[in-house]
Write a protein that holds these residues in place. Structure first.
Motif, PDB file in Angstrom:
ATOM      1  N   GLY A 161     -78.855  31.126  36.461  1.00 27.72           N
ATOM      2  CA  GLY A 161     -77.743  30.709  37.299  1.00 27.72           C
ATOM      3  C   GLY A 161     -77.366  31.706  38.368  1.00 27.72           C
ATOM      4  O   GLY A 161     -76.629  31.374  39.298  1.00 27.72           O
ATOM      5  N   ARG A 162     -77.855  32.937  38.260  1.00 27.24           N
ATOM      6  CA  ARG A 162     -77.513  33.945  39.257  1.00 27.24           C
ATOM      7  C   ARG A 162     -78.592  33.968  40.334  1.00 27.24           C
ATOM      8  O   ARG A 162     -79.777  34.116  40.060  1.00 27.24           O
ATOM      9  CB  ARG A 162     -77.372  35.324  38.628  1.00 27.24           C
ATOM     10  CG  ARG A 162     -76.943  36.391  39.647  1.00 27.24           C
ATOM     11  CD  ARG A 162     -76.630  37.729  39.006  1.00 27.24           C
ATOM     12  NE  ARG A 162     -76.207  38.696  39.999  1.00 27.24           N
ATOM     13  CZ  ARG A 162     -74.982  38.827  40.470  1.00 27.24           C
ATOM     14  NH1 ARG A 162     -74.029  38.040  39.991  1.00 27.24           N
ATOM     15  NH2 ARG A 162     -74.674  39.721  41.387  1.00 27.24           N
ATOM     16  N   VAL A 163     -78.179  33.834  41.595  1.00 29.89           N
ATOM     17  CA  VAL A 163     -79.126  33.771  42.705  1.00 29.89           C
ATOM     18  C   VAL A 163     -79.530  35.174  43.153  1.00 29.89           C
ATOM     19  O   VAL A 163     -80.711  35.484  43.300  1.00 29.89           O
ATOM     20  CB  VAL A 163     -78.525  32.985  43.888  1.00 29.89           C
ATOM     21  CG1 VAL A 163     -79.487  32.992  45.068  1.00 29.89           C
ATOM     22  CG2 VAL A 163     -78.195  31.562  43.476  1.00 29.89           C
ATOM     23  N   VAL A 164     -78.541  36.028  43.376  1.00 30.74           N
ATOM     24  CA  VAL A 164     -78.808  37.394  43.840  1.00 30.74           C
ATOM     25  C   VAL A 164     -78.791  38.332  42.641  1.00 30.74           C
ATOM     26  O   VAL A 164     -77.794  38.424  41.931  1.00 30.74           O
ATOM     27  CB  VAL A 164     -77.750  37.845  44.869  1.00 30.74           C
ATOM     28  CG1 VAL A 164     -78.049  39.263  45.343  1.00 30.74           C
ATOM     29  CG2 VAL A 164     -77.715  36.878  46.054  1.00 30.74           C
ATOM     30  N   PRO A 165     -79.883  39.042  42.385  1.00 29.01           N
ATOM     31  CA  PRO A 165     -79.939  39.893  41.197  1.00 29.01           C
ATOM     32  C   PRO A 165     -79.065  41.133  41.295  1.00 29.01           C
ATOM     33  O   PRO A 165     -78.774  41.623  42.385  1.00 29.01           O
ATOM     34  CB  PRO A 165     -81.424  40.283  41.114  1.00 29.01           C
ATOM     35  CG  PRO A 165     -81.924  40.173  42.516  1.00 29.01           C
ATOM     36  CD  PRO A 165     -81.155  39.041  43.127  1.00 29.01           C
ATOM     37  N   HIS A 166     -78.619  41.625  40.124  1.00 23.88           N
ATOM     38  CA  HIS A 166     -77.963  42.918  40.045  1.00 23.88           C
ATOM     39  C   HIS A 166     -79.019  44.013  40.215  1.00 23.88           C
ATOM     40  O   HIS A 166     -80.196  43.808  39.936  1.00 23.88           O
ATOM     41  CB  HIS A 166     -77.318  43.123  38.663  1.00 23.88           C
ATOM     42  CG  HIS A 166     -76.231  42.153  38.341  1.00 23.88           C
ATOM     43  ND1 HIS A 166     -74.983  42.198  38.918  1.00 23.88           N
ATOM     44  CD2 HIS A 166     -76.206  41.117  37.466  1.00 23.88           C
ATOM     45  CE1 HIS A 166     -74.234  41.236  38.421  1.00 23.88           C
ATOM     46  NE2 HIS A 166     -74.958  40.564  37.538  1.00 23.88           N
ATOM     47  N   MET A 167     -78.588  45.185  40.607  1.00 21.70           N
ATOM     48  CA  MET A 167     -79.476  46.348  40.569  1.00 21.70           C
ATOM     49  C   MET A 167     -79.418  46.891  39.144  1.00 21.70           C
ATOM     50  O   MET A 167     -78.423  47.473  38.718  1.00 21.70           O
ATOM     51  CB  MET A 167     -79.045  47.399  41.586  1.00 21.70           C
ATOM     52  CG  MET A 167     -79.177  46.943  43.026  1.00 21.70           C
ATOM     53  SD  MET A 167     -78.920  48.257  44.239  1.00 21.70           S
ATOM     54  CE  MET A 167     -80.400  49.239  43.998  1.00 21.70           C
ATOM     55  N   TYR A 168     -80.468  46.628  38.385  1.00 24.24           N
ATOM     56  CA  TYR A 168     -80.503  46.964  36.966  1.00 24.24           C
ATOM     57  C   TYR A 168     -81.894  47.493  36.634  1.00 24.24           C
ATOM     58  O   TYR A 168     -82.892  46.948  37.115  1.00 24.24           O
ATOM     59  CB  TYR A 168     -80.190  45.712  36.138  1.00 24.24           C
ATOM     60  CG  TYR A 168     -79.939  45.975  34.679  1.00 24.24           C
ATOM     61  CD1 TYR A 168     -78.649  46.214  34.203  1.00 24.24           C
ATOM     62  CD2 TYR A 168     -80.992  45.988  33.767  1.00 24.24           C
ATOM     63  CE1 TYR A 168     -78.410  46.461  32.863  1.00 24.24           C
ATOM     64  CE2 TYR A 168     -80.760  46.237  32.430  1.00 24.24           C
ATOM     65  CZ  TYR A 168     -79.480  46.472  31.986  1.00 24.24           C
ATOM     66  OH  TYR A 168     -79.252  46.719  30.652  1.00 24.24           O
ATOM     67  N   PRO A 169     -81.985  48.556  35.835  1.00 23.00           N
ATOM     68  CA  PRO A 169     -83.312  49.115  35.524  1.00 23.00           C
ATOM     69  C   PRO A 169     -84.182  48.125  34.748  1.00 23.00           C
ATOM     70  O   PRO A 169     -83.728  47.524  33.781  1.00 23.00           O
ATOM     71  CB  PRO A 169     -82.993  50.355  34.678  1.00 23.00           C
ATOM     72  CG  PRO A 169     -81.611  50.113  34.140  1.00 23.00           C
ATOM     73  CD  PRO A 169     -80.906  49.316  35.192  1.00 23.00           C
TER      74      PRO A 169
END
Length: 241
Positions: A161-169
């Motif tokens: 459901g999330r279009v723009v990803p988080h900055m996550y390792p």
């Protein structure tokens, strides 16, 4: 041509910047010849992260819905997926499963890498679900090794459901190739196919550390959607909130 433009110029550098992926076990992916890379599937980003870090081209079997969207957006999406080396697969019915196997075997006959998600769909809750036996059929019929792969952190970076990803390792971890040559000629034996598939899923589980669910993800999703719909029918929201 456009595949490599995406990989090295347009998409690859962007993905590396956003996710900073840590790569482990890349030496387990054969440098040449046909092989299957079988991984868990946690995020839409998985389709692009693995090809971005592999030295070889890899072709994935992707759901047909990515290629049949309406309007300009649908046509652009379909063109993008084809350019990225994705093959559309209709996931409904037994004939669809056979068609997917034919497509996959065609890729392997060309001596290429085939990417597949044995769960058949993205995990909706981050757990690892029971694998479908198509991966085993292709491995035995083609006589090729299966390289297990774990995507770690992509669910947190880009959950459903999330279009723009988080900055996550993110970590992409490959395991040693699995050799199933001992089962040669037994690709029509259901018990053998189940055993091979379960061995592949256990290898993925060992790499990912996920919680395992011995049920098909699509069935669990459907049950949850039905339960949600029933709850909404029994307890409809007030128009006043």
């Amino acid at each position: 041509m456009f595949y490599y433009l995406l990989k090295y110029v347009l998409l690859g550098p962007l993905l590396r910047t956003v996710f900073h992926p840590r790569i482990e076990g890349l030496e387990h992916v054969p440098a040449s010849g046909p092989a299957i890379v079988a991984g868990n599937h946690l995020s839409f980003s998985d389709h692009f992260l693995m090809p971005a870090i592999l030295k070889r081209r890899i072709t994935f079997l992707a759901k047909a819905e990515y290629f049949t969207g309406p309007g300009l957006k649908g046509r652009l999406t379909a063109a993008f997926f084809r350019s990225a080396g994705q093959i559309p697969v209709d996931r409904s019915g037994k004939e669809a499963g056979r068609a997917a196997i034919r497509e996959g075997l065609g890729v392997l006959r060309e001596g290429e890498l085939l990417g597949i998600y044995p769960e058949g769909t993205r995990s909706h809750d981050g757990r690892l679900y029971k694998g479908k036996i198509g991966v085993a059929v292709m491995a035995l019929k083609a006589g090729v090794p299966v390289v297990p792969c774990a995507m770690i952190g992509t669910f947190e970076a880009q959950p459903p459901g999330r279009v723009v990803p988080h900055m996550y390792p993110v970590t992409i971890r490959f395991g040693k190739p699995l050799d199933f040559s001992r089962y040669a000629g037994l690709e029509n034996e259901k018990a053998v196919l189940r055993a091979v598939t379960d061995e592949i899923m256990y290898a993925i589980l060992s790499l990912s550390g996920q919680e395992y669910v011995d049920r098909y993800a699509a069935v669990v999703k459907a049950e949850q959607a039905e339960a949600k719909g029933e709850k909404e029918r029994r307890f409809p929201r007030s128009p006043l909130g």
